[in-house]
Design a protein around this motif. Structure first.
Motif, PDB file in Angstrom:
ATOM      1  N   VAL A 183       9.952  -1.157 -15.612  1.00 15.62           N
ATOM      2  CA  VAL A 183      10.177  -0.168 -14.344  1.00 15.62           C
ATOM      3  C   VAL A 183       8.839  -0.387 -13.615  1.00 15.62           C
ATOM      4  CG1 VAL A 183      10.003   2.147 -13.823  1.00 15.62           C
ATOM      5  CG2 VAL A 183      10.950   1.560 -16.006  1.00 15.62           C
ATOM      6  N   PHE A 184       9.229  -0.633 -12.315  1.00 17.11           N
ATOM      7  CA  PHE A 184       8.095  -1.142 -11.205  1.00 17.11           C
ATOM      8  C   PHE A 184       7.251   0.229 -10.850  1.00 17.11           C
ATOM      9  CE2 PHE A 184       7.099  -1.134  -6.461  1.00 17.11           C
ATOM     10  CZ  PHE A 184       6.054  -2.075  -6.793  1.00 17.11           C
ATOM     11  N   ASN A 185       5.831  -0.288 -11.058  1.00 14.72           N
ATOM     12  CA  ASN A 185       4.922   1.007 -10.673  1.00 14.72           C
ATOM     13  C   ASN A 185       4.496   0.638  -9.114  1.00 14.72           C
ATOM     14  OD1 ASN A 185       2.998   2.811 -10.675  1.00 14.72           O
ATOM     15  ND2 ASN A 185       1.427   1.834 -11.742  1.00 14.72           N
ATOM     16  N   LYS A 216      11.694   8.216 -10.542  1.00 14.07           N
ATOM     17  CA  LYS A 216      11.992   8.993  -9.521  1.00 14.07           C
ATOM     18  C   LYS A 216      10.974   9.789  -8.770  1.00 14.07           C
ATOM     19  CE  LYS A 216      15.830  10.121 -12.464  1.00 14.07           C
ATOM     20  NZ  LYS A 216      16.593  10.925 -13.385  1.00 14.07           N
ATOM     21  N   HIS A 217      10.940   9.959  -7.438  1.00 16.40           N
ATOM     22  CA  HIS A 217       9.893  10.556  -6.714  1.00 16.40           C
ATOM     23  C   HIS A 217      10.324  11.393  -5.656  1.00 16.40           C
ATOM     24  CE1 HIS A 217      10.283   7.176  -4.200  1.00 16.40           C
ATOM     25  NE2 HIS A 217       9.682   7.603  -3.379  1.00 16.40           N
ATOM     26  N   LEU A 218       9.301  12.367  -5.172  1.00 17.58           N
ATOM     27  CA  LEU A 218       9.506  12.953  -3.935  1.00 17.58           C
ATOM     28  C   LEU A 218       8.259  12.726  -3.040  1.00 17.58           C
ATOM     29  CD1 LEU A 218      10.862  15.430  -2.261  1.00 17.58           C
ATOM     30  CD2 LEU A 218       9.334  16.955  -3.791  1.00 17.58           C
ATOM     31  N   MET A 222       0.817  -1.387  -0.047  1.00 12.36           N
ATOM     32  CA  MET A 222      -0.021   0.096   0.101  1.00 12.36           C
ATOM     33  C   MET A 222       0.859   1.122   0.005  1.00 12.36           C
ATOM     34  SD  MET A 222      -3.038   1.327  -0.281  1.00 12.36           S
ATOM     35  CE  MET A 222      -3.833  -0.066   0.389  1.00 12.36           C
ATOM     36  N   ASP A 223       2.061   1.107   0.593  1.00 14.50           N
ATOM     37  CA  ASP A 223       2.884   2.325   0.656  1.00 14.50           C
ATOM     38  C   ASP A 223       3.788   2.546  -0.632  1.00 14.50           C
ATOM     39  OD1 ASP A 223       5.126   4.044   1.359  1.00 14.50           O
ATOM     40  OD2 ASP A 223       4.391   3.799   3.725  1.00 14.50           O
ATOM     41  N   LYS A 224       3.435   3.415  -1.376  1.00 15.21           N
ATOM     42  CA  LYS A 224       4.200   3.259  -2.780  1.00 15.21           C
ATOM     43  C   LYS A 224       5.639   3.764  -2.551  1.00 15.21           C
ATOM     44  CE  LYS A 224       0.187   4.678  -5.327  1.00 15.21           C
ATOM     45  NZ  LYS A 224      -0.908   4.534  -4.307  1.00 15.21           N
ATOM     46  N   ASP A 225       5.930   4.652  -1.630  1.00 16.84           N
ATOM     47  CA  ASP A 225       7.434   5.162  -1.351  1.00 16.84           C
ATOM     48  C   ASP A 225       8.239   3.854  -0.895  1.00 16.84           C
ATOM     49  OD1 ASP A 225       9.560   6.869  -0.633  1.00 16.84           O
ATOM     50  OD2 ASP A 225       8.938   7.090   1.357  1.00 16.84           O
ATOM     51  N   PRO A 260       5.005  15.914 -18.170  1.00 16.65           N
ATOM     52  CA  PRO A 260       4.009  15.759 -17.083  1.00 16.65           C
ATOM     53  C   PRO A 260       4.613  14.857 -15.916  1.00 16.65           C
ATOM     54  CG  PRO A 260       3.403  14.065 -18.836  1.00 16.65           C
ATOM     55  CD  PRO A 260       4.641  14.971 -19.371  1.00 16.65           C
ATOM     56  N   VAL A 261       4.132  15.243 -14.745  1.00 14.53           N
ATOM     57  CA  VAL A 261       4.337  14.299 -13.758  1.00 14.53           C
ATOM     58  C   VAL A 261       3.091  13.982 -13.115  1.00 14.53           C
ATOM     59  CG1 VAL A 261       6.573  15.914 -13.123  1.00 14.53           C
ATOM     60  CG2 VAL A 261       4.308  16.345 -12.097  1.00 14.53           C
ATOM     61  N   TYR A 262       3.257  12.727 -12.342  1.00 12.11           N
ATOM     62  CA  TYR A 262       2.152  12.429 -11.562  1.00 12.11           C
ATOM     63  C   TYR A 262       2.176  12.749  -9.878  1.00 12.11           C
ATOM     64  CZ  TYR A 262       0.481   9.577 -15.329  1.00 12.11           C
ATOM     65  OH  TYR A 262       0.312   9.104 -16.794  1.00 12.11           O
ATOM     66  N   VAL A 263       0.834  13.195  -9.754  1.00 12.17           N
ATOM     67  CA  VAL A 263       0.584  13.319  -7.980  1.00 12.17           C
ATOM     68  C   VAL A 263      -0.066  12.312  -7.517  1.00 12.17           C
ATOM     69  CG1 VAL A 263      -0.162  15.146  -6.221  1.00 12.17           C
ATOM     70  CG2 VAL A 263       0.865  15.820  -8.368  1.00 12.17           C
ATOM     71  N   LYS A 264       0.189  11.564  -6.601  1.00 13.07           N
ATOM     72  CA  LYS A 264      -0.615  10.358  -6.010  1.00 13.07           C
ATOM     73  C   LYS A 264      -0.282  10.464  -4.603  1.00 13.07           C
ATOM     74  CE  LYS A 264       1.489   7.234  -9.657  1.00 13.07           C
ATOM     75  NZ  LYS A 264       2.120   6.010  -9.983  1.00 13.07           N
ATOM     76  N   PRO A 265      -1.668  10.089  -3.802  1.00 13.46           N
ATOM     77  CA  PRO A 265      -1.407   9.737  -2.543  1.00 13.46           C
ATOM     78  C   PRO A 265      -0.349   8.723  -2.295  1.00 13.46           C
ATOM     79  CG  PRO A 265      -3.936   9.586  -3.144  1.00 13.46           C
ATOM     80  CD  PRO A 265      -2.776   9.682  -4.342  1.00 13.46           C
ATOM     81  N   VAL A 266       0.384   8.466  -1.206  1.00 10.33           N
ATOM     82  CA  VAL A 266       1.370   7.536  -1.015  1.00 10.33           C
ATOM     83  C   VAL A 266       0.696   6.208  -0.662  1.00 10.33           C
ATOM     84  CG1 VAL A 266       3.232   6.672   0.505  1.00 10.33           C
ATOM     85  CG2 VAL A 266       3.270   8.913  -0.165  1.00 10.33           C
ATOM     86  N   LYS A 267      -0.679   6.257  -0.026  1.00 12.47           N
ATOM     87  CA  LYS A 267      -1.216   5.110   0.435  1.00 12.47           C
ATOM     88  C   LYS A 267      -2.636   5.430  -0.024  1.00 12.47           C
ATOM     89  CE  LYS A 267       0.354   5.649   4.679  1.00 12.47           C
ATOM     90  NZ  LYS A 267       1.392   6.466   4.396  1.00 12.47           N
TER      91      LYS A 267
END
Length: 357
Positions: free
Chosen positions: A308-310, A155-157, A137-140, A178-185
């Motif tokens: 590449v892992f998603n 790459k992510h922040l 569930m925790d993408k980071d 473009p970039v993606y913005v996502k909830p981490v969980k």
């Protein structure tokens, strides 16, 4: 042979409540009725637990929670009792449980919370345990672990609530739009935005924070998404690789559940060598995250052929038309056979733990 009582959990206090109702219906209708007796445990959006004794179609139209079909329920906390307690007006009755099958999506069900409770009680779990569920569930944290296996991740922040957006804007400029913005969980693409212009970034970040306390700003990967169903414990097997074909945008909630402008190809339209590479990569990721039972591993395939892992979905969709059953069907497994194997794996896991003791 005595039938096994399988506690099927559905609903849950998560934005993905409705998705769970559909998945649970698919599981219930496809369990082998000669081997398993489904014990249905519905969790409302407010978090109330009920034993549900009505027909499956009331799950599909979300009319299941009613006084005629529902009895308040809870599990005995005593380890080894493996008992569902029905809290009736005239007293408590008990139903023994052999296996727990959480069919919940998102927070408070797929994220390790329910799995932790079941492990504490001692009930065998169909699917991943507490740690793998939390990591999936925790993408980071999932990205950090998978990168240690030498597999590329975007790459992510990570942004915390109240963070200065100056840093986010600078990072996005560095990545390139473009970039993606996502909830981490979060799952089912809730709160996910594809941002093509800097002026839209603050709004996208604000939306993502509605679903989690941390937000991911992530690199866009050129190419297309592929997925791989993984089934097993020590020696997992895979289904056929699938491919998501998009006409534009990204695979958001609407596309995932309606396929209005997109299509899923099973097997993926790639050569056999690349398909095998993706399957092996999926198994490596599965083991790196400590997965057991089953999971769907999603990846990207770039124009240069790089995998590449998603993300990893430890409780993927389980309708007859969902990706996980579809990939396994393409590999020769019926939906019923997949469910049967998942339940067998839960019992095998219990036997292995007992032998270690």
């Amino acid at each position: 042979m005595k039938k096994l009582n399988v506690a099927v959990f559905f609903g849950g206090c998560s934005p993905e409540y409705s998705v769970s109702l559909s998945s649970a219906s698919g599981v219930i209708l496809n369990l082998d009725s000669e081997k398993y007796n489904p014990i249905l445990i519905g969790i409302t959006q407010k978090g109330a637990w009920y034993h549900y004794a009505g027909p499956v179609d009331k799950l599909l139209n979300d009319s299941w929670c009613n006084p005629q079909d529902c009895t308040p329920a809870a599990f005995s906390p005593n380890r080894g009792e493996n008992t569902l307690l029905l809290l009736k007006e005239d007293g408590i009755s008990r139903i023994p449980i052999d296996i727990a099958f959480p069919v919940l999506h998102g927070g408070n069900g797929e994220d390790g919370t329910l799995q932790g409770l079941l492990e504490l009680i001692g009930i065998p779990i169909a699917g991943c345990g507490t740690l793998a569920s939390a990591l999936g569930m925790d993408k980071d944290r999932a990205h950090r672990l998978v990168s240690l296996e030498g597999i590329r991740v975007p790459k992510h922040l990570v942004l915390e609530k109240g963070a200065d957006l100056t840093h986010a804007l600078a990072f996005a400029e560095e990545l390139g739009y473009p970039v993606y913005v996502k909830p981490v969980k979060a799952g089912s693409s809730y709160g996910v935005t594809k941002v093509s212009e800097p002026e839209h970034l603050p709004e996208a970040i604000s939306l993502a924070f509605r679903y989690d306390t941390q937000v991911l700003l992530e690199e866009n990967i050129n190419g297309f998404e592929v997925g791989c169903a993984v089934l097993g414990n020590e020696e997992p097997v895979t289904g056929e690789v699938d491919e998501i074909e998009l006409s534009g945008g990204f695979f958001d909630f609407t596309e995932k559940y309606t396929l209005k402008t997109s299509a899923i190809h099973v097997p993926a339209r790639i050569d056999s060598a690349k398909a095998e590479e993706i399957k092996e990569t999926a198994k490596t990721i599965y083991k790196a995250l400590g997965c057991r039972g089953f999971a769907r591993v999603d990846m990207f395939l770039t124009p240069a052929g790089e995998v590449v892992f998603n993300e990893a979905n430890t409780i993927p969709g389980f309708t007859e038309h969902s990706r996980y059953p579809g990939m396994m069907k393409a590999a020769g497994y019926t939906f019923r056979q997949v469910l049967d194997r998942i339940l067998e794996l839960a019992l095998e896991e219990r036997c292995e733990e007992t032998d270690k003791k």
